[in-house]
Motif scaffolding. Structure first.
Motif, PDB file in Angstrom:
ATOM      1  N   ASP A  65      32.092  43.000  42.622  1.00 14.49           N
ATOM      2  CA  ASP A  65      31.975  43.381  41.208  1.00 14.49           C
ATOM      3  C   ASP A  65      32.054  42.158  40.304  1.00 14.49           C
ATOM      4  OD1 ASP A  65      31.680  45.994  41.834  1.00 14.49           O
ATOM      5  OD2 ASP A  65      33.654  46.651  41.158  1.00 14.49           O
ATOM      6  N   VAL A  66      32.932  41.227  40.639  1.00 12.06           N
ATOM      7  CA  VAL A  66      33.069  40.003  39.834  1.00 12.06           C
ATOM      8  C   VAL A  66      31.785  39.180  39.924  1.00 12.06           C
ATOM      9  CG1 VAL A  66      34.384  37.879  39.498  1.00 12.06           C
ATOM     10  CG2 VAL A  66      35.575  39.986  40.155  1.00 12.06           C
ATOM     11  N   ARG A  67      31.256  39.046  41.140  1.00 14.34           N
ATOM     12  CA  ARG A  67      30.005  38.284  41.312  1.00 14.34           C
ATOM     13  C   ARG A  67      28.860  38.948  40.540  1.00 14.34           C
ATOM     14  NH1 ARG A  67      31.576  38.470  46.776  1.00 14.34           N
ATOM     15  NH2 ARG A  67      29.822  39.841  47.277  1.00 14.34           N
ATOM     16  N   ALA A  74      39.919  33.314  35.400  1.00 13.46           N
ATOM     17  CA  ALA A  74      39.037  33.294  36.580  1.00 13.46           C
ATOM     18  C   ALA A  74      39.837  33.211  37.873  1.00 13.46           C
ATOM     19  CB  ALA A  74      38.066  32.126  36.494  1.00 13.46           C
ATOM     20  N   SER A  75      41.086  32.767  37.772  1.00 12.22           N
ATOM     21  CA  SER A  75      41.959  32.670  38.953  1.00 12.22           C
ATOM     22  C   SER A  75      42.978  33.815  39.004  1.00 12.22           C
ATOM     23  CB  SER A  75      42.709  31.333  38.939  1.00 12.22           C
ATOM     24  OG  SER A  75      41.809  30.255  38.890  1.00 12.22           O
ATOM     25  N   LEU A  98      41.036  38.061  24.345  1.00  7.45           N
ATOM     26  CA  LEU A  98      40.737  36.658  24.677  1.00  7.45           C
ATOM     27  C   LEU A  98      39.523  36.547  25.595  1.00  7.45           C
ATOM     28  CD1 LEU A  98      44.395  35.413  25.255  1.00  7.45           C
ATOM     29  CD2 LEU A  98      42.850  34.574  23.476  1.00  7.45           C
ATOM     30  N   ALA A  99      39.428  37.430  26.605  1.00  3.47           N
ATOM     31  CA  ALA A  99      38.310  37.372  27.556  1.00  3.47           C
ATOM     32  C   ALA A  99      36.979  37.657  26.871  1.00  3.47           C
ATOM     33  CB  ALA A  99      38.545  38.376  28.685  1.00  3.47           C
ATOM     34  N   LEU A 153      40.178  41.695  35.194  1.00  7.76           N
ATOM     35  CA  LEU A 153      40.185  40.580  34.242  1.00  7.76           C
ATOM     36  C   LEU A 153      39.132  39.550  34.628  1.00  7.76           C
ATOM     37  CD1 LEU A 153      41.441  39.330  31.758  1.00  7.76           C
ATOM     38  CD2 LEU A 153      43.223  38.331  33.192  1.00  7.76           C
ATOM     39  N   ARG A 154      39.024  39.228  35.911  1.00 14.11           N
ATOM     40  CA  ARG A 154      37.990  38.283  36.362  1.00 14.11           C
ATOM     41  C   ARG A 154      36.594  38.837  36.072  1.00 14.11           C
ATOM     42  NH1 ARG A 154      40.703  38.444  41.351  1.00 14.11           N
ATOM     43  NH2 ARG A 154      38.769  38.833  42.507  1.00 14.11           N
TER      44      ARG A 154
END
Length: 897
Positions: A674-676, A642-643, A627-628, A649-650
């Protein structure tokens, strides 16, 4: 405070007969030269000597150890560092006169330090050779005057006790064991570290310290593979690890599952390594690869195409031949076991480096017999087992495995459909009862052999004969009289048991036997009526139940389950149907349904949003990844991901090129770096797409601060940005180091000596609330030494900012990094490899090298001998070291000076 005239008076007093008027407070203000004079004065009071024993000055402590007025307990403590001074101290001789066993009663560390001295009396050395304590024997092995005969005695005594079993390895490096080393000393030390022979020399790994030293750049890359495997996993996980290091770590000898998972998760892992790991034989490694946003969707899609092909029994040989070209162990294993794989491919795969691929070939029912003949000699037991379990393996090939000591392999032979009567007859006499039982179950076993096994001494074997559908009535009648009730019970259960025998067993003395008669569907009604009156309640109950249900026909739902399995595996089954099958009680149907849905999501970008939202109700990792990565991800799912609590996953959803704009804004401000970073890469990849004004503004700011020629005003403005990513970029910009901030904005925490001292932009950013901004300041090659020191003074030695700051000090201000390096020396009871790396570093202060030149670790002494900062007199001492490698290194480096 003491002025110069007071100090001069104290020098005269220190050299005179008494120093009793010197106070402890005055000692704190004295120079090292003065404290050395006081420490050497025999009239100095014990109180002052006690205070001087903890001096930071090496020569002062040495003088205290030589002073006969020093308290005994302090002497023993200093004797660890200064054994020669302790031995020559007059007090030592007096204590020996008072107590002949004084040496044996010394603290163990002091005793060990004295035993390393060449001048130690032979009496104590001979005592140590047979005193089975690790520290004592290790110390004796380090004494340079030990003869070969004494070394033989030490090796014999130490080898007979597991506590001292590592002493012989150290003793065999003694110069008197095989003589002086003329050359190859560097290679010898390198080999010990590289080949993990440290435990033999009683040198331990300190994983946490090793990893910190690697982060600081202190450990040479040549010693990488000598580090602890857990340290290597941490290195593989670090996003700052160079790509060439990751390639080295992925080599077969070091690529454990933990290592492969760590590399698969690293954002810095190059695509060709991610592609290699995408076909790993371990499912968790593959899932980690697909969770990594750096893995292209093309690789993800290709994997699912290959998986669908190898799971489809109708896939043709040409497709399988194409799949096998890619070096993926998972898909090659699938091709090796596929019924349509061409013969020439099977022959080639029989020599594959992976034993799992070879085992798959060995289990293939289409494999040529000559290939099975090769594989039955394989070194891996799993491959041999696969040959034995293959139903097409001929009997003459099974004979070659009969002498195998593994009983379960003989069990496989015993139940093999091609087992000849001769093989079965031989195995019927096997010492293992489980092998004999498998002979009973084999349909090729003769009645004569069953009759023979019916008289087996093991009742478990007789049980299986009694339960066999091939047992004759005569045999069952014989076993119905067996002394073991469980044998009679199995006769009572057997559907072939004659009714007259069931009647007889219905009156058996054992309750379990009568119960078995009640449960046999062939038991006559009159016998059941009789059992309904049994004295034992549970026997009576079973008879009543089975009488009532005897006429009922139980229908199996296996055909329905099998049909659902086929539907779930069919690549053409619609997602709606698969979603209905997923909640099935059958785990296989559940698993196949999810795999099929994910496979269809990789190949179909036009799946409607409502179907994707239904798929999101299945909370599995495989489904979340699909899905991602889907290009048509609905906003509801994107917001949910995202939450998520999962950083992975983010991080993955942040890279989706079709991410809703509001979700992308949120991920660009995520608390995790890492997400940023992933969200930033995703934004840059879609920079030509229409974005909100908010995102356009972010892009403009980020691109502006990337310019090394950015204006001062621009960098000052962006240093106050609401975006952490922008502030990180400003902190990494080398121009920022030269920009001076308005002094009115100076913060007290910078601790400048003058209130109007200028504050640079990097100084301001070094106090930012976000750790990632401080980390960026520490990594900036132009950051001034004073800012790096401020960041390095963080009390947490494992803090990332602290380590990055110390690393920058080592690289750019080597003359100021020594105090920080010294703090990483470990003080464990056993020598560690970490200390070796520190002492090897060219920035280590000489006083630290002096302190460790008598270490019980020969590797530490080797590092001292080779370090250019080692004082010449220490290196000269090491030329007389007992260890031949240390000795050779010291001589070579001394002559080089």
């Amino acid at each position: 405070m003491l002025n110069s005239s007071n100090l001069l008076a104290l020098v005269h007093e220190a050299a005179s007969e008494t120093t009793s008027h010197i106070s402890l407070e005055e000692l704190a203000f004295m120079t090292p030269e003065l404290t050395r004079v006081i420490a050497a004065n025999i009239c100095t009071t014990p109180e002052i000597l006690f205070s001087l024993s903890t001096s930071k000055d090496y020569e002062t402590r040495k003088a205290v150890a030589s002073n006969p007025n020093t308290p005994t307990e302090i002497l023993f403590q200093l004797g660890i560092e200064f054994p020669y001074e302790l031995l020559e101290n007059p007090v030592f001789s007096l204590l020996l006169l008072e107590n002949p066993l004084f040496f044996q009663e010394l603290p163990e560390d002091t005793q060990a330090s004295l035993l390393k001295l060449k001048v130690i009396p032979d009496t104590y050395l001979q005592w140590a050779l047979s005193y089975r304590r690790p520290k004592t024997m290790f110390a004796a092995a380090m004494n340079p005057k030990l003869t070969r005969d004494e070394l033989c005695k030490l090796i014999y005594e130490a080898g007979s006790n597991w506590l001292t079993s590592q002493v012989p390895n150290v003793a065999k490096l003694h110069v008197n064991w095989i003589g002086e080393m003329k050359a190859g000393w560097q290679e010898a030390a390198f080999t010990v570290v590289q080949k993990h022979q440290l435990v033999k020399d009683n040198i331990l790994h300190d994983e946490a310290s090793e990893y910190r030293l690697w982060q600081l750049g202190i450990i040479p890359q040549a010693f990488l593979m000598g580090l602890h495997r857990n340290t290597l996993v941490q290195i593989a996980r670090n996003p700052d690890t160079a790509q060439e290091i990751l390639e080295v770590l992925l080599k077969p000898k070091t690529a454990t599952k933990k290592m492969r998972v760590a590399i698969a998760n690293n954002l810095n892992t190059p695509v060709h390594l991610l592609e290699q790991l995408a076909g790993d034989d371990d499912a968790w490694v593959r899932q980690t690869v697909f969770q990594n946003p750096s893995t292209p969707n093309a690789i993800y899609k290709l994997f699912y195409e290959y998986e669908a092909a190898i799971q489809n029994p109708d896939t043709n040989g040409a497709t399988l031949s194409e799949i096998v070209k890619r070096d993926w162990e998972y898909t090659r294993t699938g091709v090796a076991s596929h019924p349509n794989t061409p013969r020439e491919i099977l022959v080639k795969l029989a020599y594959n480096k992976s034993w799992k691929v070879r085992a798959a070939v060995a289990s293939n029912k289409s494999v040529p017999t000559e290939v099975l003949e090769i594989l039955i000699e394989d070194k891996r037991l799993g491959v041999c087992n696969a040959v034995v379990r293959n139903p097409i393996t001929p009997g003459w090939l099974l004979v070659r495995m009969l002498n195998n000591y593994k009983c379960y392999q003989r069990q496989d032979i015993a139940k093999h459909p091609n087992a000849t009567p001769a093989i079965l007859e031989l195995l019927a006499r096997d010492a293992d009862c489980y092998v004999r039982v498998e002979v009973i179950k084999n349909p090729n076993t003769s009645i004569e052999l069953l009759t023979y096994l019916a008289n087996d001494k093991d009742f478990y074997v007789r049980n299986n004969v009694a339960a066999s559908s091939r047992a004759s009535e005569t045999l069952l009648a014989e076993l119905a009289n067996d002394d073991e009730y469980m044998v009679r019970q199995h006769v009572a259960y057997n559907l072939k048991t004659p009714i007259e025998i069931l009647r007889k067993l219905a009156t058996d003395e054992d309750n379990n036997v009568r119960c078995a008669v009640a449960e046999n569907p062939n038991t006559p009604d009159d016998v059941l009526t009789h059992l309904e009156k049994d004295q034992v309640d549970w026997v009576k109950a079973r008879a009543i139940i089975f009488r009532q249900t005897k006429s009922l026909t139980l229908h199996s739902n296996s055909s329905t389950c099998q049909n659902n399995t086929s539907i779930a595996a069919n690549p053409n089954t619609p997602i709606e149907i698969l979603l209905e099958l997923a909640p099935s009680d059958s785990y296989q149907v559940y698993l196949l349904s999810i795999q099929n849905i994910c496979r269809q999501m990789t190949t179909h970008s036009d799946i409607p949003a409502y179907l994707l939202e239904k798929c999101a109700t299945i909370n599995t990792l495989e489904m979340q990844i699909a899905l991602a990565r889907h290009p048509n991800i609905p906003e509801s799912i994107a917001s949910k991901f995202a939450s998520s609590q999962s950083v992975r996953l983010r991080r993955l959803v942040a890279r989706n090129p079709n991410l809703p704009r509001e979700v992308r804004e949120k991920l660009l401000q995520d608390k995790n770096q890492d997400v940023r970073s992933s969200a930033l890469v995703g934004l840059l990849e879609t920079r030509n797409h229409p974005h909100t004004e908010f995102l356009q503004q972010f892009l403009q700011q980020w691109q502006a601060v990337q310019n090394l020629n950015a204006s001062t005003q621009l960098l000052i403005e962006q240093a106050q940005s609401q975006w952490v990513t922008i502030k990180e970029a400003v902190a990494l910009n080398t121009t920022s180091a030269m920009i001076v901030f308005d002094t009115s904005e100076k913060q007290d925490k910078l601790n400048h000596s003058k209130s109007n001292a200028p504050v640079t932009l990097l100084e301001k950013l070094a106090t930012d609330e976000h750790i990632s901004v401080k980390l960026a300041v520490a990594k900036n090659s132009n950051t001034p030494a004073n800012v790096l020191k401020m960041l390095a003074n963080n009390p947490k030695s494992n803090n990332l900012t602290h380590l990055a700051a110390v690393k920058s000090l080592i690289q750019h201000y080597p003359e100021q990094c020594q105090p920080y390096i010294e703090k990483f020396i470990t003080t464990t009871s056993y020598p560690s490899l970490s200390n070796f790396f520190i002492l090897l570093h060219h920035q280590v202060p000489s006083d630290l090298l002096v302190k460790h030149h008598r270490s019980s670790s020969w590797l530490e002494r080797y590092a001292v001998a080779t370090n250019p900062n080692t004082p010449q007199h220490i290196r000269k001492l090491l030329t007389e070291d007992a260890n031949r490698i240390v000795r050779a290194a010291a001589k070579a480096n001394l002559s080089a000076e």
